[in-house]
Scaffold this motif. Sequence first.
Motif, PDB file in Angstrom:
ATOM      1  N   GLY A 144      53.689   9.445  45.136  1.00 32.14           N
ATOM      2  CA  GLY A 144      53.362  10.537  44.238  1.00 32.14           C
ATOM      3  C   GLY A 144      54.243  10.617  43.011  1.00 32.14           C
ATOM      4  N   GLN A 145      55.133   9.633  42.826  1.00 37.36           N
ATOM      5  CA  GLN A 145      55.972   9.609  41.629  1.00 37.36           C
ATOM      6  C   GLN A 145      55.143   9.136  40.424  1.00 37.36           C
ATOM      7  OE1 GLN A 145      59.407  10.762  42.078  1.00 37.36           O
ATOM      8  NE2 GLN A 145      58.161  11.351  43.825  1.00 37.36           N
ATOM      9  N   THR A 146      55.742   9.192  39.259  1.00 36.07           N
ATOM     10  CA  THR A 146      55.006   8.913  38.025  1.00 36.07           C
ATOM     11  C   THR A 146      55.530   7.648  37.363  1.00 36.07           C
ATOM     12  OG1 THR A 146      54.646  11.275  37.685  1.00 36.07           O
ATOM     13  CG2 THR A 146      54.337   9.854  35.788  1.00 36.07           C
ATOM     14  N   ASN A 147      54.627   6.827  36.889  1.00 30.52           N
ATOM     15  CA  ASN A 147      55.022   5.725  36.014  1.00 30.52           C
ATOM     16  C   ASN A 147      54.294   5.873  34.689  1.00 30.52           C
ATOM     17  OD1 ASN A 147      52.429   4.844  36.513  1.00 30.52           O
ATOM     18  ND2 ASN A 147      53.011   2.892  37.404  1.00 30.52           N
ATOM     19  N   TYR A 159      60.390   8.830  37.798  1.00 32.66           N
ATOM     20  CA  TYR A 159      59.740   7.587  37.404  1.00 32.66           C
ATOM     21  C   TYR A 159      59.818   6.572  38.541  1.00 32.66           C
ATOM     22  CZ  TYR A 159      58.926   3.094  35.262  1.00 32.66           C
ATOM     23  OH  TYR A 159      58.436   1.844  34.997  1.00 32.66           O
ATOM     24  N   HIS A 160      58.699   5.911  38.829  1.00 37.25           N
ATOM     25  CA  HIS A 160      58.682   4.815  39.786  1.00 37.25           C
ATOM     26  C   HIS A 160      57.759   3.738  39.258  1.00 37.25           C
ATOM     27  CE1 HIS A 160      58.203   2.390  43.372  1.00 37.25           C
ATOM     28  NE2 HIS A 160      59.182   3.073  43.946  1.00 37.25           N
ATOM     29  N   PHE A 161      58.253   2.507  39.215  1.00 38.20           N
ATOM     30  CA  PHE A 161      57.496   1.407  38.610  1.00 38.20           C
ATOM     31  C   PHE A 161      56.102   1.270  39.204  1.00 38.20           C
ATOM     32  CE2 PHE A 161      56.230  -3.063  38.380  1.00 38.20           C
ATOM     33  CZ  PHE A 161      56.308  -3.264  37.019  1.00 38.20           C
ATOM     34  N   PHE A 162      56.009   1.357  40.551  1.00 41.06           N
ATOM     35  CA  PHE A 162      54.725   1.170  41.213  1.00 41.06           C
ATOM     36  C   PHE A 162      54.017   2.494  41.515  1.00 41.06           C
ATOM     37  CE2 PHE A 162      56.690  -2.949  42.357  1.00 41.06           C
ATOM     38  CZ  PHE A 162      55.695  -3.778  41.859  1.00 41.06           C
ATOM     39  N   ASN A 163      54.591   3.622  41.068  1.00 37.94           N
ATOM     40  CA  ASN A 163      53.927   4.913  41.252  1.00 37.94           C
ATOM     41  C   ASN A 163      53.810   5.285  42.725  1.00 37.94           C
ATOM     42  OD1 ASN A 163      52.738   7.166  39.914  1.00 37.94           O
ATOM     43  ND2 ASN A 163      50.753   6.527  40.696  1.00 37.94           N
ATOM     44  N   LEU A 191      52.395  11.285  17.105  1.00 40.39           N
ATOM     45  CA  LEU A 191      53.573  11.351  17.962  1.00 40.39           C
ATOM     46  C   LEU A 191      53.271  10.740  19.322  1.00 40.39           C
ATOM     47  CD1 LEU A 191      54.685  14.981  17.087  1.00 40.39           C
ATOM     48  CD2 LEU A 191      55.461  12.851  16.060  1.00 40.39           C
ATOM     49  N   VAL A 192      54.255  10.030  19.861  1.00 37.80           N
ATOM     50  CA  VAL A 192      54.065   9.230  21.065  1.00 37.80           C
ATOM     51  C   VAL A 192      54.416  10.039  22.309  1.00 37.80           C
ATOM     52  CG1 VAL A 192      54.844   7.177  22.307  1.00 37.80           C
ATOM     53  CG2 VAL A 192      54.488   7.086  19.838  1.00 37.80           C
ATOM     54  N   TRP A 193      53.573   9.914  23.335  1.00 39.16           N
ATOM     55  CA  TRP A 193      53.826  10.517  24.644  1.00 39.16           C
ATOM     56  C   TRP A 193      53.992   9.375  25.641  1.00 39.16           C
ATOM     57  CZ3 TRP A 193      49.816  15.071  25.389  1.00 39.16           C
ATOM     58  CH2 TRP A 193      49.850  15.896  24.261  1.00 39.16           C
ATOM     59  N   THR A 194      55.142   9.292  26.278  1.00 41.31           N
ATOM     60  CA  THR A 194      55.356   8.225  27.251  1.00 41.31           C
ATOM     61  C   THR A 194      56.551   8.562  28.121  1.00 41.31           C
ATOM     62  OG1 THR A 194      55.639   5.836  27.546  1.00 41.31           O
ATOM     63  CG2 THR A 194      56.839   6.842  25.740  1.00 41.31           C
ATOM     64  N   VAL A 195      56.750   7.837  29.199  1.00 42.98           N
ATOM     65  CA  VAL A 195      57.929   8.044  30.044  1.00 42.98           C
ATOM     66  C   VAL A 195      59.156   7.474  29.348  1.00 42.98           C
ATOM     67  CG1 VAL A 195      56.624   8.013  32.192  1.00 42.98           C
ATOM     68  CG2 VAL A 195      57.533   5.887  31.279  1.00 42.98           C
ATOM     69  N   GLN A 196      60.317   7.929  29.794  1.00 41.57           N
ATOM     70  CA  GLN A 196      61.562   7.502  29.156  1.00 41.57           C
ATOM     71  C   GLN A 196      62.411   6.583  30.028  1.00 41.57           C
ATOM     72  OE1 GLN A 196      62.159   7.906  26.128  1.00 41.57           O
ATOM     73  NE2 GLN A 196      60.519   9.331  25.635  1.00 41.57           N
ATOM     74  N   TYR A 197      61.950   6.263  31.248  1.00 40.75           N
ATOM     75  CA  TYR A 197      62.677   5.325  32.104  1.00 40.75           C
ATOM     76  C   TYR A 197      64.080   5.805  32.458  1.00 40.75           C
ATOM     77  CZ  TYR A 197      58.943   2.118  30.963  1.00 40.75           C
ATOM     78  OH  TYR A 197      57.721   1.540  30.810  1.00 40.75           O
ATOM     79  N   ASN A 198      64.260   7.090  32.598  1.00 39.54           N
ATOM     80  CA  ASN A 198      65.546   7.595  33.074  1.00 39.54           C
ATOM     81  C   ASN A 198      65.318   8.938  33.729  1.00 39.54           C
ATOM     82  OD1 ASN A 198      65.983   9.829  31.067  1.00 39.54           O
ATOM     83  ND2 ASN A 198      65.815   8.123  29.661  1.00 39.54           N
ATOM     84  N   ASN A 199      66.391   9.501  34.274  1.00 36.63           N
ATOM     85  CA  ASN A 199      66.246  10.736  35.031  1.00 36.63           C
ATOM     86  C   ASN A 199      66.675  11.968  34.248  1.00 36.63           C
ATOM     87  OD1 ASN A 199      65.331   9.368  37.293  1.00 36.63           O
ATOM     88  ND2 ASN A 199      67.413   8.888  37.945  1.00 36.63           N
ATOM     89  N   GLY A 200      66.768  11.872  32.947  1.00 31.89           N
ATOM     90  CA  GLY A 200      67.196  13.029  32.180  1.00 31.89           C
ATOM     91  C   GLY A 200      66.325  13.244  30.964  1.00 31.89           C
ATOM     92  N   GLY A 201      66.221  14.498  30.548  1.00 27.35           N
ATOM     93  CA  GLY A 201      65.546  14.806  29.298  1.00 27.35           C
ATOM     94  C   GLY A 201      64.047  14.641  29.347  1.00 27.35           C
ATOM     95  N   SER A 202      63.493  14.361  28.203  1.00 31.11           N
ATOM     96  CA  SER A 202      62.047  14.280  28.042  1.00 31.11           C
ATOM     97  C   SER A 202      61.452  13.203  28.943  1.00 31.11           C
ATOM     98  CB  SER A 202      61.716  13.965  26.583  1.00 31.11           C
ATOM     99  OG  SER A 202      60.374  13.570  26.476  1.00 31.11           O
ATOM    100  N   PHE A 203      60.430  13.587  29.688  1.00 33.66           N
ATOM    101  CA  PHE A 203      59.775  12.631  30.575  1.00 33.66           C
ATOM    102  C   PHE A 203      58.392  12.271  30.059  1.00 33.66           C
ATOM    103  CE2 PHE A 203      57.667  11.676  34.770  1.00 33.66           C
ATOM    104  CZ  PHE A 203      58.359  10.520  35.002  1.00 33.66           C
ATOM    105  N   THR A 204      57.729  13.191  29.420  1.00 39.35           N
ATOM    106  CA  THR A 204      56.333  12.988  29.073  1.00 39.35           C
ATOM    107  C   THR A 204      56.079  12.780  27.597  1.00 39.35           C
ATOM    108  OG1 THR A 204      55.912  15.332  28.688  1.00 39.35           O
ATOM    109  CG2 THR A 204      55.685  14.536  30.930  1.00 39.35           C
ATOM    110  N   GLY A 205      56.981  13.204  26.743  1.00 34.66           N
ATOM    111  CA  GLY A 205      56.574  13.308  25.352  1.00 34.66           C
ATOM    112  C   GLY A 205      55.715  14.551  25.219  1.00 34.66           C
ATOM    113  N   GLY A 206      54.966  14.643  24.122  1.00 33.04           N
ATOM    114  CA  GLY A 206      54.162  15.834  23.902  1.00 33.04           C
ATOM    115  C   GLY A 206      55.015  17.033  23.551  1.00 33.04           C
TER     116      GLY A 206
END
Length: 857
Positions: free
Chosen positions: A508-511, A501-505, A415-430
């Motif tokens: 303290g945001q997450t990419n 989510y932030h492209f350049f992180n 199962l894949v863990w990754t960001v979803q590129y939006n501001n709702g729902g699952s952010f991390t996977g897992g």
Amino acid sequence: MKTSLCRFACLALALEPTGLWAQQVAPAVGGSALGLPAAAAAAGAVPLPPAADYGRMTGALGRSQLDPGPIKRMWLVYRSPADLAVIEASLAKVKASNPGVEVLAYAADQVLAKKEGGYDASPEARRALSDRLAKEGAEFVLSTDQDLYEQFRGLRDSNLARRIPMGFAGRKFVSVDKPRASLDPAALSDPKAYPAQRYLWLGDPAGAPRRAIAGMEGVRQSLEGAVRAGEAEPHGDEFPKFVRVLMNGMVRLAGQNDPKDVAKLRKQAHRLAGYLEAERIDVIATDDPKATQVLGLMKRMGYHKSVPVVWTGKAEPIDPTAIHLSVGDVEEAFERARGVDTLPENFMEMGGVSAEGYVGAVQKAVDSALGGGPTGGRFDVHFLMTNGNGVGRRGDANPFGHFGMAVTDEKGKTLVWTVQYNNGGSFTGGLGEGKQLTLAEYLYGLWYLPGAVGQAVPLSEAAVSNVFDFVVRGLDEAQVEEMRRKAAEINARHLRGRDDYHFFNFGGQTNCISLVTQILRAAGFRVPETGTQDPAGQAYNMVQELARSLLSGRLSPNDVGMVVFERPAHAGPAHYRIANTALASPLMSRSKPWQKMSLWEKIGRVLCFPRHFVEALRVPAFLEGFAGFASHRVVVGPNSRKAEVVENAQSPLLKLRGAASTVARLRRERVPLLEALAAVEERIIAVLGFEGWQENPAQRVEEEANGGRLDAAARARLEADLAEHDRLAVDLALNRIDEQIELRRIDFLKVRVVDPTGRYGARLEPLRDAYGDINAFRRGLAEKRRLLTPAELDQLDGLNAFVETELEAVKLRLLKDAGPAIPQSIKMILGQIDRETLEDLRARSGGGGKGKDGKGK
């Protein structure tokens, strides 16, 4: 049943109201959800019909799903009436597969709130749009272009309209992100279901058809004329101009830019694609070899995949990948072209038609690369990286790629863990099975994941670019639980609005890569915490750590594997027309973020910038070379939807595992040899005595026979034992030298793996020569069936010493290049989930209050 708080929290975060897609369809105006008159439904005067048995359908995700049946009402949203004329045929297909469907057509400005520069995407505007969809009972939203589709798809970012299928249509296709039997992209986009009305003769007009083609009208153009008439499609506008200039400059310095001839060809392909779109061409025939080259690149960039190309020339085409049929007669060519199988226009596009057989192909490739599935409570972790999201040229837009990870769970599912590129729902996977994508879906599946939170952009990674999957085996249950705990913490923090989510992180945001970094470091992986993180830079860092682990013996050759999942040959989503190469940030090797540095550390970073910039330019070739070592590739060829596994027999990783297996086999085979040799020696010693028999056994046999202590039968048995001893001694010597050869080969292959650009290739050449000399000794030993003389042993010993010394010197140099091992992050390992986040986790799990909808959901 053993269930940790974090795993429970992870699963709870993904919970949402259950039911079929159709169950979210709101009541029509003035009626109930079943379409009955409101009063009658309330009074119970009309008996409820039995639930429809739609059976089960299998979507492109490879999952069995209940099918809610045909839709009854849909929105059709367009920009101008001219758009409706373009999609007339595809809309007819939707109507035919949903008998009696009511189509509510709206201009975009009638349903989308406008603001300066575009449409309003505020929470209030999205809620109003969702309420209107519910009020009018829309069961499907179809847009006339992908940008309008994104306006509606964005509702899911705010957890709205999650069960309403959405899509967009073109002249000969329909894309749907949540398909059903009556909204199946494969059926609605079948090229043979659309009539071929216009053809193009691309070449010398003198060779064009001389008579009319039944049911078709034609256009005649030379390649040069078509290119002049066409206009390049817009691309490369995702970033400000100065950013694109900087990226283009880095690409050029890194040697990853298109050569001039390829750049020219690409420009022609873009313009030809524009011409075909403007002329609405359905079939192409040509006898121009140069035209096949432009058509081949155009198709590989993802344009006009459904248009058949017929070759009518006598010469060989320059590029045959775009040709579907070869016919000598021009008129016959156009007539036969209408029956040729071609790819759907939206093959591997967002919400479109996916590859076939990819689920089994992905599993086969991973199992083959690792030699079978994990056993004994050991888990696999996959490091997934795309090599960039090119648009028109290699330097356009985003050259950094994407980084994700996947973990094999207790059931053996990856199962894949990754960001979803939006501001709702699952952010991390897992979040567990059923709530996130499997590895196969992440790579090749293009449809929405039913029942999951946050799958807002149904686009696979392999649709964008090649993906290399480096797999490490050997994680234990404690490490996986630590990873799940960290994933739950990040997810809860994100859903509370404390992370984004932030492209350049920045800030303290997450990419994508910092997400993976946080989770891995919490499980004890030696991954650096960098400031501005990019996938390529961190992939480089992780490969460097692999070098240290592999060369120092901390990582077994049997615990690593790599698969490359190639983007299908003619798959190029509208936003991602080519696959480019990921570049690293010049600051990729930062050990801490800028805001945590002291003044002197910041000054040192600035002074060292040129060195790190030069190092960053080496990363593309390094990662490309490393990906080239993959033992297996999953490929989808031209004009094909079938995913197939191809083995790379020359892969150093495959050879490395083979050499390690050979060493293990040789050691197993040595045990019976040693036992047999000991038994023979015991029999010989019993007759001749221990002392002196090895010096000159033939003389001792004569002495024993002449002394009358051996009769003829005993002498025959003794001589047979001596012959057997010689045979076993040679076999044992061969076994030992084979083991040493394989051990040196393992060292050699390790160096090859961690030096993918071949910087030390010249230094390895003498070792190859020495390896050949050692093999010559081995062949002589096997052919002559005798042990080596002392002089030969000295010579062989010298060769081996030279090889070992040089290999150790190269390994030490590579370790020095890789730098010191990155220390584990004790802060991350010992980090506690703060009380506020813990309360949020408890609330969302249903144990401490109501969820965000006030109902514990």
